[in-house]
Design an enzyme around this catalytic site. Structure first.
Site, PDB file in Angstrom:
ATOM      1  N   ASP A  13       0.869  -1.170   0.000  1.00 21.96           N
ATOM      2  CA  ASP A  13       0.000   0.000   0.000  1.00 21.96           C
ATOM      3  C   ASP A  13       0.922   1.241   0.000  1.00 21.96           C
ATOM      4  O   ASP A  13       2.126   1.105   0.274  1.00 21.96           O
ATOM      5  CB  ASP A  13      -0.876  -0.074   1.268  1.00 21.96           C
ATOM      6  CG  ASP A  13      -1.473   1.255   1.642  1.00 21.96           C
ATOM      7  OD1 ASP A  13      -2.122   1.855   0.779  1.00 21.96           O
ATOM      8  OD2 ASP A  13      -1.277   1.699   2.792  1.00 21.96           O
ATOM      9  N   ASP A  15      -0.008   5.136   1.160  1.00 24.02           N
ATOM     10  CA  ASP A  15      -0.158   6.031   2.321  1.00 24.02           C
ATOM     11  C   ASP A  15      -0.112   5.257   3.640  1.00 24.02           C
ATOM     12  O   ASP A  15      -0.909   4.334   3.849  1.00 24.02           O
ATOM     13  CB  ASP A  15      -1.517   6.745   2.254  1.00 24.02           C
ATOM     14  CG  ASP A  15      -1.537   7.823   1.186  1.00 24.02           C
ATOM     15  OD1 ASP A  15      -0.645   8.672   1.198  1.00 24.02           O
ATOM     16  OD2 ASP A  15      -2.460   7.807   0.346  1.00 24.02           O
ATOM     17  N   ARG A 124     -12.158   9.595 -11.845  1.00 26.94           N
ATOM     18  CA  ARG A 124     -10.955   8.842 -12.225  1.00 26.94           C
ATOM     19  C   ARG A 124     -11.324   7.743 -13.211  1.00 26.94           C
ATOM     20  O   ARG A 124     -12.485   7.519 -13.485  1.00 26.94           O
ATOM     21  CB  ARG A 124     -10.305   8.251 -10.973  1.00 26.94           C
ATOM     22  CG  ARG A 124      -9.861   9.316  -9.984  1.00 26.94           C
ATOM     23  CD  ARG A 124      -9.260   8.686  -8.751  1.00 26.94           C
ATOM     24  NE  ARG A 124      -8.815   9.707  -7.802  1.00 26.94           N
ATOM     25  CZ  ARG A 124      -8.457   9.432  -6.560  1.00 26.94           C
ATOM     26  NH1 ARG A 124      -8.491   8.191  -6.112  1.00 26.94           N
ATOM     27  NH2 ARG A 124      -8.057  10.401  -5.763  1.00 26.94           N
ATOM     28  N   ARG A 142      -6.456  20.361   5.168  1.00 32.58           N
ATOM     29  CA  ARG A 142      -6.623  18.898   5.086  1.00 32.58           C
ATOM     30  C   ARG A 142      -6.497  18.282   6.488  1.00 32.58           C
ATOM     31  O   ARG A 142      -7.340  17.481   6.908  1.00 32.58           O
ATOM     32  CB  ARG A 142      -5.530  18.400   4.136  1.00 32.58           C
ATOM     33  CG  ARG A 142      -5.190  16.960   4.140  1.00 32.58           C
ATOM     34  CD  ARG A 142      -4.061  16.708   3.157  1.00 32.58           C
ATOM     35  NE  ARG A 142      -4.576  16.476   1.822  1.00 32.58           N
ATOM     36  CZ  ARG A 142      -5.057  15.299   1.394  1.00 32.58           C
ATOM     37  NH1 ARG A 142      -5.051  14.259   2.192  1.00 32.58           N
ATOM     38  NH2 ARG A 142      -5.520  15.158   0.179  1.00 32.58           N
ATOM     39  N   SER A 180     -11.388  12.448   1.992  1.00 33.90           N
ATOM     40  CA  SER A 180     -12.270  11.979   0.924  1.00 33.90           C
ATOM     41  C   SER A 180     -12.650  10.522   1.129  1.00 33.90           C
ATOM     42  O   SER A 180     -12.195   9.879   2.074  1.00 33.90           O
ATOM     43  CB  SER A 180     -11.545  12.137  -0.417  1.00 33.90           C
ATOM     44  OG  SER A 180     -10.417  11.279  -0.455  1.00 33.90           O
ATOM     45  N   ASP A 182     -13.507   6.917  -1.612  1.00 34.18           N
ATOM     46  CA  ASP A 182     -13.547   6.413  -2.978  1.00 34.18           C
ATOM     47  C   ASP A 182     -14.838   5.633  -3.197  1.00 34.18           C
ATOM     48  O   ASP A 182     -15.319   4.954  -2.288  1.00 34.18           O
ATOM     49  CB  ASP A 182     -12.350   5.490  -3.245  1.00 34.18           C
ATOM     50  CG  ASP A 182     -11.019   6.209  -3.088  1.00 34.18           C
ATOM     51  OD1 ASP A 182     -10.954   7.410  -3.397  1.00 34.18           O
ATOM     52  OD2 ASP A 182     -10.042   5.569  -2.651  1.00 34.18           O
ATOM     53  N   TYR A 220      -5.846  -7.714   2.299  1.00 32.70           N
ATOM     54  CA  TYR A 220      -5.145  -8.269   3.462  1.00 32.70           C
ATOM     55  C   TYR A 220      -5.722  -9.638   3.828  1.00 32.70           C
ATOM     56  O   TYR A 220      -5.004 -10.574   4.151  1.00 32.70           O
ATOM     57  CB  TYR A 220      -5.287  -7.291   4.635  1.00 32.70           C
ATOM     58  CG  TYR A 220      -4.815  -7.809   5.962  1.00 32.70           C
ATOM     59  CD1 TYR A 220      -3.463  -7.782   6.299  1.00 32.70           C
ATOM     60  CD2 TYR A 220      -5.721  -8.300   6.895  1.00 32.70           C
ATOM     61  CE1 TYR A 220      -3.033  -8.247   7.529  1.00 32.70           C
ATOM     62  CE2 TYR A 220      -5.300  -8.761   8.135  1.00 32.70           C
ATOM     63  CZ  TYR A 220      -3.954  -8.733   8.433  1.00 32.70           C
ATOM     64  OH  TYR A 220      -3.534  -9.197   9.665  1.00 32.70           O
TER      65      TYR A 220
HETATM   66  O1  M1P Z   1      -4.373   6.234  -0.567  1.00 28.46           O
HETATM   67  C1  M1P Z   1      -5.470   6.480   0.200  1.00 28.46           C
HETATM   68  C2  M1P Z   1      -6.346   7.620  -0.341  1.00 28.46           C
HETATM   69  O2  M1P Z   1      -5.537   8.766  -0.595  1.00 28.46           O
HETATM   70  C3  M1P Z   1      -6.251   9.910  -0.950  1.00 28.46           C
HETATM   71  O3  M1P Z   1      -7.124  10.233   0.104  1.00 28.46           O
HETATM   72  P1  M1P Z   1      -7.230  11.704   0.778  1.00 28.46           P
HETATM   73  O4  M1P Z   1      -6.973  12.691  -0.275  1.00 28.46           O
HETATM   74  O5  M1P Z   1      -8.623  11.690   1.337  1.00 28.46           O
HETATM   75  O6  M1P Z   1      -6.198  11.734   1.867  1.00 28.46           O
HETATM   76  C4  M1P Z   1      -7.110   9.707  -2.180  1.00 28.46           C
HETATM   77  O7  M1P Z   1      -6.310   9.713  -3.329  1.00 28.46           O
HETATM   78  C5  M1P Z   1      -7.902   8.413  -2.078  1.00 28.46           C
HETATM   79  O8  M1P Z   1      -8.453   8.108  -3.338  1.00 28.46           O
HETATM   80  C6  M1P Z   1      -7.048   7.258  -1.631  1.00 28.46           C
HETATM   81  O9  M1P Z   1      -7.839   6.103  -1.447  1.00 28.46           O
END
Ligand code: M1P
EC number: 5.4.2.8
Length: 247
Positions: A13, A15, A124, A142, A180, A182, A220
């Site tokens: 993954d 983030d 997207r 944010r 956000s 998805d 997972y």
């Molecule tokens: O990778 C996790 C999420 O990262 C972004 O989320 P946010 O902008 O809310 O922090 C988005 O690109 C989201 O699509 C993605 O799942």
């Protein structure tokens, strides 16, 4: 590359696993991943689109990873070549998309939150990304929204309304980031990318949101993967070191 373990892939993954949320990978982590790639095939699977994942992992992303799966693998690259693309537009059709987008924009318009910016829906290739504050907010805004949402549950409430309203479309709603969520058809979660990995007998997946409701949960828990929960990029490196580099 000849010494790489055959039939084994380490899939990450982005983030919270390779980078801090929506931040750029550190040089140390980048070098670690390059070392790891000497011993095992490596891939990334992120919820974000390719533009954002490239901002985070760097312009050399296609050289640093054997597989790059953006939008959960709805856009798939192997060795820098496009190998698959899924289209939300073809799947849902414009009428249903419009119905969903119209309702969602009305919902956001009626939402009373401290601030709003722009780009409330990002269209997207294989998914919609919906942000109540708007994706154009600054980093500070944010971070503030994320805190506000933890207290006021803006996204979970919105998701429950949309889930009920659009039950007939059989959509999945996934809160993977800070501002956000998805939206995509059932089955287009991160397990989608596994269809490109038939040649591997051992798929190690590393992710931080592996709990129910998190966007790493399905992959997972998939029978095709060996799942590893991580708490940070440092933890990812430590777990990989003991799994792949120290024996
Ligand atoms: O990778 C996790 C999420 O990262 C972004 O989320 P946010 O902008 O809310 O922090 C988005 O690109 C989201 O699509 C993605 O799942």
């Amino acid at each position: 590359m000849a010494a790489r373990k055959p039939g084994v892939i380490a899939l990450f993954d982005v983030d919270g696993t390779l980078t801090a949320p929506r931040k750029v990978i550190t040089l140390q982590m980048l070098e670690f991943m390059r070392d790891l790639r000497e011993v095992v095939t490596v891939g990334v699977v992120g919820g974000s689109d390719l533009v954002k994942i490239t901002e985070q992992l760097g312009k050399t992303i296609m050289n640093d990873y054997d597989y790059v799966f953006s939008e959960n693998g709805l856009l798939a690259h192997k060795n820098g070549e496009l190998i698959g693309r899924q289209s939300l537009k073809s799947f849902l059709g414009d009428d249903r998309l419009k119905e969903f987008i119209n309702f969602t924009l009305h919902y956001i318009a009626d939402l009373d939150i401290p601030i709003k910016r722009g780009t409330f829906i990002e269209f997207r290739s294989g998914m919609l990304n919906v942000s109540p504050i708007g994706r154009n907010c600054s980093q500070e805004e944010r971070d503030e929204f994320e805190k506000y949402d933890k207290v006021h549950n803006i996204r979970p409430q919105m998701v429950s309304v949309l889930r009920e309203k659009f039950a007939h479309m059989d959509l999945t709603f996934s809160i993977g980031g800070q501002i956000s969520f998805d939206v995509f058809p059932q089955g287009w979660d991160k397990t989608y990318c596994l269809k490109y990995l038939d040649e591997f007998q051992e798929i190690h997946f590393f992710g931080d949101k592996t709990y129910k409701g998190g966007n790493d949960y399905e992959i997972y828990g998939s029978e095709r993967t060996i799942g590893h929960t991580v708490t940070s990029p440092d933890d990812t490196a430590a777990q990989c070191r003991s799994l792949f580099l120290e024996n």
